[in-house]
Write an enzyme that holds these catalytic residues in place. Sequence first.
Site, PDB file in Angstrom:
ATOM      1  N   CYS A   1      -1.744  -8.111  21.256  1.00 26.23           N
ATOM      2  CA  CYS A   1      -0.838  -7.659  20.487  1.00 26.23           C
ATOM      3  C   CYS A   1      -1.078  -5.638  19.942  1.00 26.23           C
ATOM      4  O   CYS A   1      -2.960  -5.597  19.827  1.00 26.23           O
ATOM      5  CB  CYS A   1      -0.191  -7.564  19.410  1.00 26.23           C
TER       6      CYS A   1
ATOM      7  N   HIS B   1      -1.938  -5.532  16.386  1.00 25.48           N
ATOM      8  CA  HIS B   1      -3.063  -6.600  15.733  1.00 25.48           C
ATOM      9  C   HIS B   1      -4.174  -6.670  15.888  1.00 25.48           C
ATOM     10  O   HIS B   1      -4.772  -7.473  15.661  1.00 25.48           O
ATOM     11  CB  HIS B   1      -1.799  -7.596  15.704  1.00 25.48           C
TER      12      HIS B   1
ATOM     13  N   CYS C   1       3.823 -13.042  18.488  1.00 25.33           N
ATOM     14  CA  CYS C   1       2.269 -12.828  17.563  1.00 25.33           C
ATOM     15  C   CYS C   1       3.030 -12.734  16.300  1.00 25.33           C
ATOM     16  O   CYS C   1       3.893 -12.248  15.920  1.00 25.33           O
ATOM     17  CB  CYS C   1       2.066 -11.043  18.148  1.00 25.33           C
TER      18      CYS C   1
ATOM     19  N   HIS D   1       3.921   1.430   2.503  1.00 22.97           N
ATOM     20  CA  HIS D   1       5.329   0.228   1.953  1.00 22.97           C
ATOM     21  C   HIS D   1       5.921   1.294   0.895  1.00 22.97           C
ATOM     22  O   HIS D   1       6.759   1.520   1.448  1.00 22.97           O
ATOM     23  CB  HIS D   1       4.682  -0.466   1.793  1.00 22.97           C
TER      24      HIS D   1
ATOM     25  N   LYS E   1      -8.105  -3.476   5.529  1.00 21.53           N
ATOM     26  CA  LYS E   1      -8.770  -3.684   4.437  1.00 21.53           C
ATOM     27  C   LYS E   1     -10.453  -3.975   4.442  1.00 21.53           C
ATOM     28  O   LYS E   1     -10.721  -3.564   3.490  1.00 21.53           O
ATOM     29  CB  LYS E   1      -8.222  -5.372   4.201  1.00 21.53           C
TER      30      LYS E   1
ATOM     31  N   LYS F   1      -6.570   4.985   9.797  1.00 26.70           N
ATOM     32  CA  LYS F   1      -5.797   3.771   9.627  1.00 26.70           C
ATOM     33  C   LYS F   1      -6.215   2.069   8.746  1.00 26.70           C
ATOM     34  O   LYS F   1      -6.863   2.833   7.973  1.00 26.70           O
ATOM     35  CB  LYS F   1      -5.455   2.793  11.206  1.00 26.70           C
TER      36      LYS F   1
ATOM     37  N   CYS G   1       3.112  -9.853  14.466  1.00 27.26           N
ATOM     38  CA  CYS G   1       4.464  -8.768  13.720  1.00 27.26           C
ATOM     39  C   CYS G   1       5.963  -9.730  13.975  1.00 27.26           C
ATOM     40  O   CYS G   1       6.897  -9.586  13.651  1.00 27.26           O
ATOM     41  CB  CYS G   1       4.470  -8.492  15.829  1.00 27.26           C
TER      42      CYS G   1
ATOM     43  N   HIS H   1       1.186  -1.099  -0.338  1.00 28.68           N
ATOM     44  CA  HIS H   1       0.673  -0.266  -0.202  1.00 28.68           C
ATOM     45  C   HIS H   1       1.107   1.591  -0.093  1.00 28.68           C
ATOM     46  O   HIS H   1       2.084   1.018   0.000  1.00 28.68           O
ATOM     47  CB  HIS H   1      -1.323   0.048   1.035  1.00 28.68           C
TER      48      HIS H   1
HETATM   49  N1  MSP Z   1       9.577  -7.675   6.842  1.00 28.40           N
HETATM   50  C1  MSP Z   1       9.438  -6.265   7.487  1.00 28.40           C
HETATM   51  C2  MSP Z   1      10.992  -5.386   8.084  1.00 28.40           C
HETATM   52  C3  MSP Z   1      11.593  -6.327   7.443  1.00 28.40           C
HETATM   53  S1  MSP Z   1      13.367  -5.069   7.351  1.00 28.40           S
HETATM   54  C4  MSP Z   1      14.497  -6.072   7.701  1.00 28.40           C
HETATM   55  C5  MSP Z   1       8.547  -5.565   7.925  1.00 28.40           C
HETATM   56  N2  MSP Z   1       7.425  -5.193   7.101  1.00 28.40           N
HETATM   57  S2  MSP Z   1       6.707  -4.581   6.421  1.00 28.40           S
HETATM   58  O1  MSP Z   1       5.927  -5.305   5.407  1.00 28.40           O
HETATM   59  O2  MSP Z   1       5.279  -5.068   7.741  1.00 28.40           O
HETATM   60  O3  MSP Z   1       6.601  -3.223   6.413  1.00 28.40           O
HETATM   61  C6  MSP Z   1       7.730  -2.534   5.476  1.00 28.40           C
HETATM   62  C7  MSP Z   1       7.683  -0.941   5.706  1.00 28.40           C
HETATM   63  O4  MSP Z   1       6.375  -0.849   5.893  1.00 28.40           O
HETATM   64  C8  MSP Z   1       7.688  -0.626   6.934  1.00 28.40           C
HETATM   65  O5  MSP Z   1       9.076  -0.313   7.028  1.00 28.40           O
HETATM   66  C9  MSP Z   1       6.887  -0.477   7.800  1.00 28.40           C
HETATM   67  O6  MSP Z   1       6.720   0.710   8.621  1.00 28.40           O
HETATM   68  C10 MSP Z   1       5.982  -0.010   6.823  1.00 28.40           C
HETATM   69  N3  MSP Z   1       5.031  -0.017   6.764  1.00 28.40           N
HETATM   70  C11 MSP Z   1       3.390  -0.168   7.255  1.00 28.40           C
HETATM   71  N4  MSP Z   1       2.841   0.396   6.705  1.00 28.40           N
HETATM   72  C12 MSP Z   1       3.690   1.823   6.789  1.00 28.40           C
HETATM   73  C13 MSP Z   1       2.361   2.913   6.865  1.00 28.40           C
HETATM   74  N5  MSP Z   1       0.185   2.412   6.999  1.00 28.40           N
HETATM   75  N6  MSP Z   1       3.036   3.789   6.540  1.00 28.40           N
HETATM   76  C14 MSP Z   1       4.399   4.429   6.701  1.00 28.40           C
HETATM   77  N7  MSP Z   1       5.061   3.150   6.380  1.00 28.40           N
HETATM   78  C15 MSP Z   1       4.295   2.134   7.438  1.00 28.40           C
HETATM   79  O7  MSP Z   1       8.535  -4.714   8.575  1.00 28.40           O
END
Ligand code: MSP
Length: 522
Positions: free
Chosen positions: A147, A150, A126, A21, A297, A294, A129, A18
């Site tokens: 958690c 989640h 969890c 990411h 889905k 937040k 996480c 999204h």
């Molecule tokens: N796989 C782990 C990271 C391991 S790095 C060695 C992970 N993955 S994740 O897909 O859940 O998240 C990837 C990145 O997206 C993280 O930096 C997380 O903070 C960021 N974000 C997830 N949701 C977000 C928002 N709503 N807004 C901004 N960044 C967000 O964590």
Amino acid sequence: MKKFLITTPIYYPNGYPHIGHAYSSFIADFYARYKRLFGYDVKFSTGNDENSQKIVQQAESEGKDVMEYLNAMGKKREDVRQHLQISYTDFIRTTQENHKKLVQEMLQKSYNHWDIYEGEYKGYYCIGCEGFKTEKDLIPKDWEMVCPDHLKKPDLITEKNRFFKLSKYENQIKKFYTDHPEFLVPEYRYNEIKSFVNGGLIDFSVSRETNKFWIPLPFDPSQVTYVRYDALFNYVTASKDAWFRNEDTEIVHVLGKDIVKFHGIFWPAMLMSVQEKLPNKEFITGFFTVDGQKMSKSLGNVIDPVKVVDDYDRDAVIFNLLYDVPIGADGDFSVERLWHLYESMLIGWWGNLVNRVTSLCKKYGITSGKFNKQKWETFKEDNESKLLHYFEEWRDNAKIEEQYLRKAEIKSYLDDRYQLVQRANEYITRAEPRAKYKNDDTKNEAIADLQFLLYIVKNIALISAPILINGFKKIQDIFGNEEFGKIDSSKNGNEHQFKLVFDQEDFTVNLNPAIIYKKKEE
Ligand code: MSP
């Protein structure tokens, strides 16, 4: 050549990315492009975090073989990042053989240094996480402790684990923080991490006995690595040579605030244990909500970055994310705001300026842009943009680094750039080139003003080259100047070209005016 390695977190491929990411990828992309233009040999890594229990669950729930599922998601994610024009050089999937091998090498090294020992883990885990939780971490919900991220009750587990001796590195980590006062940005996040460390560090689990899908420990194959241990080493897999063999590589991680403990505390300790170089910097980003909520889905408010990039423009999306929210702070994304910024700042100010200047030049047969000392003084007058003061010496990358990049002040970089755009718009309005051109006495002055403005537009465009990349490409086409047309921030080795064009104070153009950002039909 100086080496620069920038990384994004690797993403869990259990769904589609999204806008949150995409955020860290856009930030890293800006840095990668900027550094390339200033002559660094850039490596930019991103990828998928695949050794995770939730992936196995997701694949099973879709009735798919895990590896098949991962291959399909890996391909899709790579396509998304290409679509967003993220100029990465390495896409790491943690199920790839060289990564597994490296992780095993690292585990063995830490084990040989007496940093990994066997113990029993009793506590919560969890899956959302992919992390262990203590009672303190949980919050009450419907008579249960869950958690906070989640909102699910974590599993209570008792199992044999291997632990990493984090406590052994407490003093070394504190010393590292003292010696590197700007390691973590923004400062308030660094302070949080420091006070966490001051509270005392406890060893953490690096392996579990459950999932046979993960990477086995070389010294105890009945155990597999815990996902976050293996994931962090993706940064090394991505850049083994540059990282291991070159002391001068500048290494920067971009990551979200939810994974700051792993990156800010565990990661340096893990690297100390295997006696490897530590990263130079970590930029910690905040979280985006959508229309104040937040993203989820179930709420149906998940923003697909591919869709907004297609609907507007990649430039509009990156501009919105980086201009509206200083790095570190939480932000809110809304299509209304995106639309507003696109219309007012990209089309209204920047697009209009380029169009006004180039169309008039074309109309009056002007075929060169020229710097003019006297006009420059007028242009500079009362201007507060810090960039302006560096404009003259833009090649002095050190100043820009110092002012904006070291502390990830991309927002103020964009703010200051916009002041220049605004200034140029005011300049053209005041100069009244149309009226002056009609009068024989002032015609030459109108021509000189427009030539000067072509020079200004060229250099403002160069300042935006690492960020407003589509607009930049269009301006290259509009100018029809061969040297200018060769600049490409997605590839290493452009710095000479970039400097040369920046320094051009008298250059020819073969104008082909066009709209750089199209109005979106409502
Ligand atoms: N796989 C782990 C990271 C391991 S790095 C060695 C992970 N993955 S994740 O897909 O859940 O998240 C990837 C990145 O997206 C993280 O930096 C997380 O903070 C960021 N974000 C997830 N949701 C977000 C928002 N709503 N807004 C901004 N960044 C967000 O964590």
